[in-house]
Design an enzyme around this catalytic site. Sequence first.
Site, PDB file in Angstrom:
ATOM      1  N   ASP A 111      22.054   9.194   3.899  1.00 24.11           N
ATOM      2  CA  ASP A 111      23.640   8.055   3.986  1.00 24.11           C
ATOM      3  C   ASP A 111      25.209   8.687   4.061  1.00 24.11           C
ATOM      4  O   ASP A 111      25.978   7.829   5.080  1.00 24.11           O
ATOM      5  CB  ASP A 111      23.490   6.774   3.170  1.00 24.11           C
ATOM      6  CG  ASP A 111      23.391   7.074   2.011  1.00 24.11           C
ATOM      7  OD1 ASP A 111      24.381   8.344   1.970  1.00 24.11           O
ATOM      8  OD2 ASP A 111      22.903   6.198   1.469  1.00 24.11           O
ATOM      9  N   HIS A 135      17.922  17.191   2.237  1.00 23.52           N
ATOM     10  CA  HIS A 135      16.617  16.347   2.708  1.00 23.52           C
ATOM     11  C   HIS A 135      17.478  15.573   4.533  1.00 23.52           C
ATOM     12  O   HIS A 135      17.534  15.046   5.293  1.00 23.52           O
ATOM     13  CB  HIS A 135      16.278  15.050   2.524  1.00 23.52           C
ATOM     14  CG  HIS A 135      15.460  14.871   1.696  1.00 23.52           C
ATOM     15  ND1 HIS A 135      15.548  13.960   0.334  1.00 23.52           N
ATOM     16  CD2 HIS A 135      14.344  16.162   1.479  1.00 23.52           C
ATOM     17  CE1 HIS A 135      14.647  14.831   0.124  1.00 23.52           C
ATOM     18  NE2 HIS A 135      14.102  15.704   0.403  1.00 23.52           N
ATOM     19  N   GLY A 248      20.248   7.993 -10.395  1.00 23.53           N
ATOM     20  CA  GLY A 248      19.680   6.912  -9.381  1.00 23.53           C
ATOM     21  C   GLY A 248      18.318   7.493  -8.646  1.00 23.53           C
ATOM     22  O   GLY A 248      18.373   7.834  -7.547  1.00 23.53           O
TER      23      GLY A 248
END
Length: 331
Positions: A111, A135, A248
């Site tokens: 993102d 990624h 996270g």
Amino acid sequence: MRISVPTIPQAILSAATSAAQSISPSAAVERIASFLAPGNVATITGAGVSVDSGIRAYRGVKGRYLNPNYKLRSYLGYTPVRDALPNTTHYALAALQYSGIIPKLITQNVDGLHQKALSSVWNTAYKQERILELHGSLHKVHCSHGHVIDRATFQDRLSAANPEWKTYMDELEATGQRPRTNPDGDVELEGVAYDSFRVPECPTCLAENRHNSILKPELIFFGESIRQDVKDRSYADIEHCSGLFLVGTTLATYSAFRLLRHALELKKPVLMLNIGPTRADPLPGLEKIEMSSRIVMRDAVRAVLGSRVDDDPIIERMLRSGVVQPPSEDD
Ligand SMILES: [Zn+2]
């Protein structure tokens, strides 16, 4: 991400809770601060870090790029990710990156929110040196000949080529009925005809008199491997660090899990901050704090940096910045 979204075995899930430390937020702050204080801490982040920015944790669905309506769904799903803002955890980590405590950050997220949190202090090249997108990135598109196009520019071209879908998207926006978006900018869409969706040709290929409309986001898709240079760099980041901090992430993707294993093999201290079971829980040598990063990260950064927070207006501002807009449970 879609490369490998293995389900975490049930046996691990049930054994997991016992591995986690049950401590108070203030004890967690203290522990995280003392872990980070020596510096040279490599950090790996995952989807959990972006939840407060309204990007929901990933629901494993494999191989969506093979689905013919993926391109349309990706078109509709890009806007929410493009508009998402860094949250308090992104900014707390940015303060640690900016002050040199975290020289290398590896993210599984596509993102671009870690980069956004540093956009006012670091240029693109500097960010690329210090943030590794394991990624890939949703903000770039490439053709099958390797030409790279900025995603926002590509999005405008898609809009121009598909005015009816642009109208549809604008209507969704206007009524607040955005389709559910996954962290990779894909939306879940049912009952729409996608045959009419047109993908424009790669402009560079076209200029070379070649027709090529195989354009896709620079993401690692299911069945694809991480590029060798990215893999090598991620290993080097782990080898050069003095400790590894995981935030996270459930480490469900193998690309991240093997980095943790590598750190443990090298006897590096490892601290994980995550809510809920992870693939790494049974590994000996892993220290885990089960708590939301939103609750503890800013205070941990204040504890690590001490008077530097008040002395440096940039750090001070970072610790006041960040949205807290988790997606609602049921939408
Ligand atoms: Zn091309």
